[in-house]
Design an enzyme around this catalytic site. Structure first.
Site, PDB file in Angstrom:
ATOM      1  CB  CYS A 266      -0.732  -0.420   1.264  1.00 35.93           C
ATOM      2  SG  CYS A 266      -0.258   0.193   2.526  1.00 35.93           S
ATOM      3  CG  HIS A 314      -4.957   0.140   3.792  1.00 36.73           C
ATOM      4  ND1 HIS A 314      -3.674  -0.859   2.612  1.00 36.73           N
ATOM      5  CD2 HIS A 314      -5.356   0.343   2.989  1.00 36.73           C
ATOM      6  CE1 HIS A 314      -4.279  -1.350   1.927  1.00 36.73           C
ATOM      7  NE2 HIS A 314      -5.550  -0.218   1.895  1.00 36.73           N
ATOM      8  CG  HIS A 326      -6.949   0.185  -2.104  1.00 33.82           C
ATOM      9  ND1 HIS A 326      -7.010  -0.133  -0.422  1.00 33.82           N
ATOM     10  CD2 HIS A 326      -7.475  -0.101  -2.964  1.00 33.82           C
ATOM     11  CE1 HIS A 326      -8.096  -1.277  -0.704  1.00 33.82           C
ATOM     12  NE2 HIS A 326      -8.403  -1.033  -2.070  1.00 33.82           N
TER      13      HIS A 326
END
Length: 350
Positions: A266, A314, A326
């Site tokens: 990520c 994240h 993402h």
């Protein structure tokens, strides 16, 4: 999914879940264990949860590695300063040794009662000329000795000061080395935990049927999303340009620790996207969450960076209309998803 494959998946999920829970601060000791999955959908969900825990470990390991690199930089700087300080000490000591013979001779002469003043010259002179000569010589010797003693004191003071600096530099170098060693051990521990956890996730993934894998992967774009229209509507700028760069990587696989150009985790995807527009952002989601300027959730614009979970583990790039780009998790390629699909933490504008 047949019973044999499900049992294999269940075993992988349970073992990895125990490891990841212990690492990530899940159920405390003595708490009831997670129930065994009894259906394929339960097994898929547990695999997703395990992947999430592995993502946390991945970010922690990357953060520890960055910390180690910083500590090693401090250590190298301290060692360089120590080497420089040691060189100054050596030169100062050489300077002291240069004046030591003069100091020694003066000390010996004084100890033996040598008389070098003008009255002594009068008493021992046999003629006026001899008196003048002796007085002139005494003046020169006295001046030279005084100058050399002064230089000797300066050299001694310099050596003492240099030795003090060198001792401080040595202490700093030792402290930096100790800190680096402690962080290095932390890096190795986190990397080992990550390796173990991800191995179990991969094992669980291998037990999924093609249908279950396809359901987990889903679509790279939500219904009605038009990437081309979005790209045409973006206003040139670092954030929107980074989003445009990131959208070219849709479909690339998620790989722990990867930063591109064709596989990402990520924070690696965010770092790569902004690098394409000349922005050198930090490596981990936690570090990225302190970069740039904060933006309220209701004020987010396409190209802003969004962070998730209470511990910030994240990250994605906001694509407008409640959507984000993402690198989601293992087994799910880079894609666009609703921001609401993940617990929101904060947003920043790079």
């Amino acid at each position: 999914m047949d019973r044999f494959v499900l049992n294999r998946l269940v075993r992988g999920v349970v073992v990895a879940g125990v490891v990841a829970t212990a690492v990530c601060g899940g159920s405390p000791a003595g708490a009831d264990p997670e129930p065994l999955p009894t259906t394929a959908s339960d097994a898929v969900q547990q695999m997703i949860d395990m992947s999430r825990q592995s993502e946390q470990l991945n970010e922690q390991a990357l953060g520890a590695q960055a910390d180690l690199e910083a500590k090693l930089g401090v250590q190298h700087d301290a060692e360089d300063k120590l080497a420089a300080a040691t060189g100054v000490v050596d030169r100062a000591r050489d300077e002291v040794r240069k004046y030591q013979p003069v100091v020694d001779r003066t000390a010996i002469a004084a100890y033996q009662g040598a008389r070098t003043n003008r009255l002594f010259a009068v008493l021992v002179s046999d003629s006026p000329q001899q008196l003048l000569d002796q007085m002139s010589t005494l003046d020169v010797l006295s001046e030279q000795t005084a100058d050399q003693l002064k230089l000797y004191k300066q050299a001694t003071d310099a050596a003492t000061s240099a030795e003090s600096v060198a001792r401080a530099a040595a202490d700093a170098a030792r402290s930096a080395a100790d800190q680096a060693d402690a962080v290095r051990a932390d890096v190795q521990r986190k990397q080992a935990e990550l390796s173990d956890s991800t191995a179990k996730v991969v094992e669980a993934w291998s037990g999924l049927s093609a249908t279950d894998r396809s359901a987990l992967v889903g679509s790279p774009f939500p219904p009605g999303f038009d990437r081309d229209s979005l790209l045409q509507g973006l206003v040139p700028g670092s954030g929107t340009s980074a989003l445009a760069a990131g959208l070219t990587r849709v479909g690339d696989p998620y790989v722990w620790g990867a930063t591109g150009p064709d596989q990402f985790d990520c924070s690696g995807l965010v770092q790569w996207a902004f690098k394409q527009v000349g922005k050198d952002v930090p490596r981990t989601s936690e570090a990225q969450s302190t970069y740039g300027t904060p933006v309220a959730k209701e004020d987010m614009q396409a190209g802003d960076v969004v962070f998730f979970y209470s511990e910030v583990s994240h990250v994605g790039i906001y694509a407008g209309n409640g959507l984000m780009l993402h690198a989601s998790t293992f087994g799910v390629p880079v894609g666009v998803a609703p921001v609401s699909s993940t617990p929101f933490h904060s947003a920043r504008r790079f």
